[in-house]
Design an enzyme around this catalytic site. Sequence first.
Site, mmCIF file in Angstrom:
data_model
loop_
_atom_site.group_PDB
_atom_site.id
_atom_site.type_symbol
_atom_site.label_atom_id
_atom_site.label_comp_id
_atom_site.label_asym_id
_atom_site.label_seq_id
_atom_site.Cartn_x
_atom_site.Cartn_y
_atom_site.Cartn_z
ATOM 1 N N HIS A 418 30.787 25.319 32.781
ATOM 2 C CA HIS A 418 31.152 23.900 32.649
ATOM 3 C C HIS A 418 32.664 23.712 32.760
ATOM 4 O O HIS A 418 33.136 22.811 33.456
ATOM 5 C CB HIS A 418 30.648 23.374 31.300
ATOM 6 N N CYS A 749 55.135 43.377 62.240
ATOM 7 C CA CYS A 749 54.583 43.011 60.931
ATOM 8 C C CYS A 749 55.561 43.296 59.791
ATOM 9 O O CYS A 749 55.185 43.274 58.627
ATOM 10 C CB CYS A 749 53.259 43.741 60.671
#
Length: 792
Positions: A418, A749
């Site tokens: 919840h 990279c």
Amino acid sequence: MSKTFILWFDQISHKDIKIVGGKNASIGEMYNALTSKGIKVPYGFAITTTAYEYFLEYNKLKERIKKIIESLNRDDINDLRRKGEIIRSLIISGDYPLDLRDTIEIAYRKLCEFYGQGNVDVAVRSSATAEDLPNFSFAGQQDTYLNVRGIENIYYYVKRCFASLFTDRAIAYREDNGFDHFEVKISVGIQKMVRSDLASSGVLFTIHTDSGFEDVIVIESIYGLGEAVVRGEEIPDEFIVHKRTLKDGYKPILMRKMGLKEHKQVYDEIHGGTKSILVRANERNKFSLNDEEILKLSKWAILIEEHYSRPMDIEWAKDGIENEIYIVQARPETIHKGAKRRTIEIYKLKEKKEPILKGIAIGNKIAHGKVRILYSPEQMNEFKKGEILVTEITNPDWEPIMKLASAIITEKGGRTSHAAIVSRELGIPAIVGVKNALDILKDGMEITINCADGEEGYIYEGHLKYEIEEINLENLKRPKTKIMMNVGNPTEAFRHALIPNDGVGLARMEFIYANWIQIHPLALLNFNKLENEELKRKILDIAIGYNSLRDFFIYKLAEGIGSIAGAFYPNDVIVRFSDFKSNEYAKLIGGYLFEPKEENPMLGFRGASRYYSDLFKEAFMMEVEAIKIVREEMGFKNVKVMIPFCRTPDEGLKVLRIMEEAGYGQHKNGLEVYVMAEIPSNIILADEFAQIFDGFSIGSNDLTQLTLGVDRDSSLIANVFDERNRAVLYMIEKLIRTAKKYNKKVGICGQAPSDYPEIVEFLIKNGIDSISLNPDVVLKTTLLVLEIEKKL
């Protein structure tokens, strides 16, 4: 005209919300449309809204309820509580009209006959007409009762479901959202129970609920009946499955995460209803679903999502007697609503500090504030707007408090608890499943909570600075040069994949080692030879849920790689084999037993030299096996691999032979193998390396270090370390030229393009194929590249 009090599930479709409510309409729709496709849905019937209205009319309740609500002081929670209780008591003490009573009994008897049981066990579920709608989540606002047997109990719980339309939270929600209390009506579903008290149950989403990434299914599972996971009382097992390759016939389970699963809800055979019992330790240390069941549920989820044409929130249960899985509910997912995002907010912490607590991150935000510990929603008056709510668990009674909070922390619960659902709806960060939160955190304590670094959420003491970058995704063109990302953390991959990109130029395997596996591979392979009992216990505590320690390593590594590959599919994902230095490998659990002590690990036993060495070869072969699983079992043929720190062409050939020995060599089913160009020898002998490998990726950090002779870890000579140095640029330019000569792909990279725009311009002028960047600069650099390409 006769009144329709009962409709059976095979008489109901999605068009019947007004008469059977959202939940029952959805069950009926699935029963009629999807059981023919193999999806199992328990049978039953709906007591209609006509029956509910007839009940109110018979007991003359409508006007009485209306007067009570008209006198309600909406800002007084005590008045709300008092008047809600009066309304519910009026409904529960009402009498059934005789014809309604008889109709319910006849239907229940027919259901008993259908299942061949005297008093068949059923779930009695509320189904409101404004519930489970695409734009409103009324989650948990009406009641469900499990293991109900016998007609008298049916009568009792149906009235309680009628009354649950007027819980305090439901009254407040309708008042806040402008719903007429009598326009919203309630139906009650009577559905055959699935004996998941003897097996497992849970929930699943056909979207990654925190990032909004649409290509995965997220499954949560516990032992016993599903109410415990819906209410967030337990930390469940979690599984993530990739939709697109699943549809292609692969088995792409991207993540298996063990939950605590300490309690389970089972039938109370003496008193009726249900009770909670402890789960035995040997059960807790096993996954509550096997791979076959995970994949079956995922295939069903895809069928359900395709039928409804939107992301779905689904409840499922496994029957321990029949050994069959059933779908018991499905509703539209209400957070993302299937809409494509026009902007993305990226939160980034600007300060570093050790966290005092960790848990499951909900959302992608960062927040800070003062702690307010509450044990009950009755303490609402103590809570001040902007505080961080800390409690054991929440339910819908907490929602008025949650709306005032800047963040939420709960000790219990998982991603579909919840607290998780409501915090997403409110757009505030939450961390759930935080063990010892109530012991360590104190009222008034200033804390920062960080949900922006993947699946794990971090709680820091003090007020840490952070920044928010908003990325506009509309009308963003793609440059000719591929703009890729450097990604290490698989749990951040789904969020990063939402940023426009061309794939991953560097997926760091060592990050998965450090965070997902934690244990040195040789400590796993040599477990039986280990003499330290405490070390062995520590390893076994981490490596639970898999058939063997070897399987744990291979599959956990494959899951991490697969998560990145799946997030960016079908774009290329270049995975670098592990590139720790020996001192870094030694920090893994058990690593100190297997690693040499080196004077200069930066230039020592790392990269290719390690992979073919007898000291590490077996571990490297497991890395290759993980790649094979990712490509062949999960279906991610977009994965390429990369060899780091390969000093000579001969070393490259040796590594390729070991890959063959491991059963998955270069070009096997299209596998491409790249080499990192980060050592001057890679540039000088680029013609020879081009004969061996399928492509190059420039590692500018190490290339700068070795070209200039600068230890990049040394602060004493940090001023000399500069990727823009002419010698470094010469090396990069030469490599690009050589790669082009042999028609080999070449990218970069390293850190340089993330930091320096002038390097980006230099790379594009020289015709580099791809630039791989840190995620936080991808958009900025994309715009820069478009500008440079236009100018050139």
